[in-house]
Scaffold this motif. Structure first.
Motif, mmCIF file in Angstrom:
data_model
loop_
_atom_site.group_PDB
_atom_site.id
_atom_site.type_symbol
_atom_site.label_atom_id
_atom_site.label_comp_id
_atom_site.label_asym_id
_atom_site.label_seq_id
_atom_site.Cartn_x
_atom_site.Cartn_y
_atom_site.Cartn_z
ATOM 1 N N GLN A 1 27.112 -17.158 25.089
ATOM 2 C CA GLN A 1 27.294 -15.834 25.688
ATOM 3 C C GLN A 1 26.081 -14.954 25.409
ATOM 4 O O GLN A 1 25.331 -15.198 24.450
ATOM 5 N N ALA A 2 25.913 -13.963 26.229
ATOM 6 C CA ALA A 2 24.831 -12.999 26.017
ATOM 7 C C ALA A 2 24.933 -12.413 24.608
ATOM 8 O O ALA A 2 26.022 -12.080 24.134
ATOM 9 N N THR B 1 18.566 -18.214 31.019
ATOM 10 C CA THR B 1 19.136 -19.473 31.495
ATOM 11 C C THR B 1 18.062 -20.311 32.185
ATOM 12 O O THR B 1 17.394 -19.852 33.112
ATOM 13 N N LYS C 1 19.870 -13.628 26.721
ATOM 14 C CA LYS C 1 20.250 -12.884 27.920
ATOM 15 C C LYS C 1 20.504 -13.857 29.066
ATOM 16 O O LYS C 1 19.955 -14.969 29.067
ATOM 17 N N PRO C 2 21.292 -13.457 30.045
ATOM 18 C CA PRO C 2 21.531 -14.363 31.175
ATOM 19 C C PRO C 2 20.242 -14.836 31.842
ATOM 20 O O PRO C 2 20.171 -15.976 32.315
ATOM 21 N N GLU C 3 19.233 -13.999 31.860
ATOM 22 C CA GLU C 3 17.960 -14.392 32.479
ATOM 23 C C GLU C 3 17.198 -15.433 31.671
ATOM 24 O O GLU C 3 16.168 -15.945 32.135
ATOM 25 N N THR D 1 22.204 -22.268 28.948
ATOM 26 C CA THR D 1 22.917 -21.418 29.899
ATOM 27 C C THR D 1 23.524 -20.249 29.131
ATOM 28 O O THR D 1 24.250 -20.455 28.158
ATOM 29 N N VAL D 2 23.193 -19.051 29.590
ATOM 30 C CA VAL D 2 23.679 -17.851 28.932
ATOM 31 C C VAL D 2 24.582 -17.098 29.904
ATOM 32 O O VAL D 2 24.143 -16.674 30.975
ATOM 33 N N SER D 3 25.814 -16.931 29.532
ATOM 34 C CA SER D 3 26.775 -16.224 30.392
ATOM 35 C C SER D 3 26.835 -14.751 29.994
ATOM 36 O O SER D 3 26.636 -14.393 28.843
ATOM 37 N N SER D 4 27.120 -13.930 30.991
ATOM 38 C CA SER D 4 27.169 -12.476 30.739
ATOM 39 C C SER D 4 28.557 -12.037 30.295
ATOM 40 O O SER D 4 29.504 -12.777 30.335
#
Length: 123
Positions: free
Chosen positions: A13-14, A91, A87-89, A120-123
């Motif tokens: 997660q973020a 990913t 951060k999601p970015e 993979t980073v989820s928001s």
């Protein structure tokens, strides 16, 4: 033969942290700059950070400064990328690479590559 094997990626997660590892063999690790790159879908491979061979010197792309830390253990032929406050970015598939020279910022400057590990980073 030369091998670079990344590990440590995953789904987070973020705000979380991950530590990537890249274990190498088949070349004189301490003689090489070890770099980390990443590639998101539909984007070019971009430089993240690098650690010089026999001196304690590192450099980072701007987005990595303050959040990512590259380190190496020449006794273990391993390079690490500690990633904090993800951060999601962020990913992307993260790759380690080995090259010779200084200020190796472009993929074409590196001689050897690993197969990559997905982050993979989820928001």
């Amino acid at each position: 033969q030369v091998q670079l094997v990344e590990s440590g990626g995953g789904l987070v997660q973020a705000g979380d942290s991950l530590r990537l590892s890249c274990v190498t063999s088949g070349f004189t690790f301490s003689n090489y700059v070890m770099g980390w790159f990443r590639q998101a879908p539909g984007k070019e491979r971009e430089f993240v950070a690098a650690a010089l061979g026999s001196v304690s010197s590192t450099y980072y792309e701007d987005f990595a400064k303050g959040r990512f830390t590259v380190s190496r253990d020449n006794a273990k032929n391993t390079v690490y990328l500690q990633m904090n406050n993800l951060k999601p970015e962020d990913t992307a598939v993260y790759y380690c690479a080995a090259g010779k020279g200084s200020w190796l910022l472009r993929p074409s400057q590196y001689d050897y590559w690993g197969q990559g590990t997905q982050v993979t980073v989820s928001s």
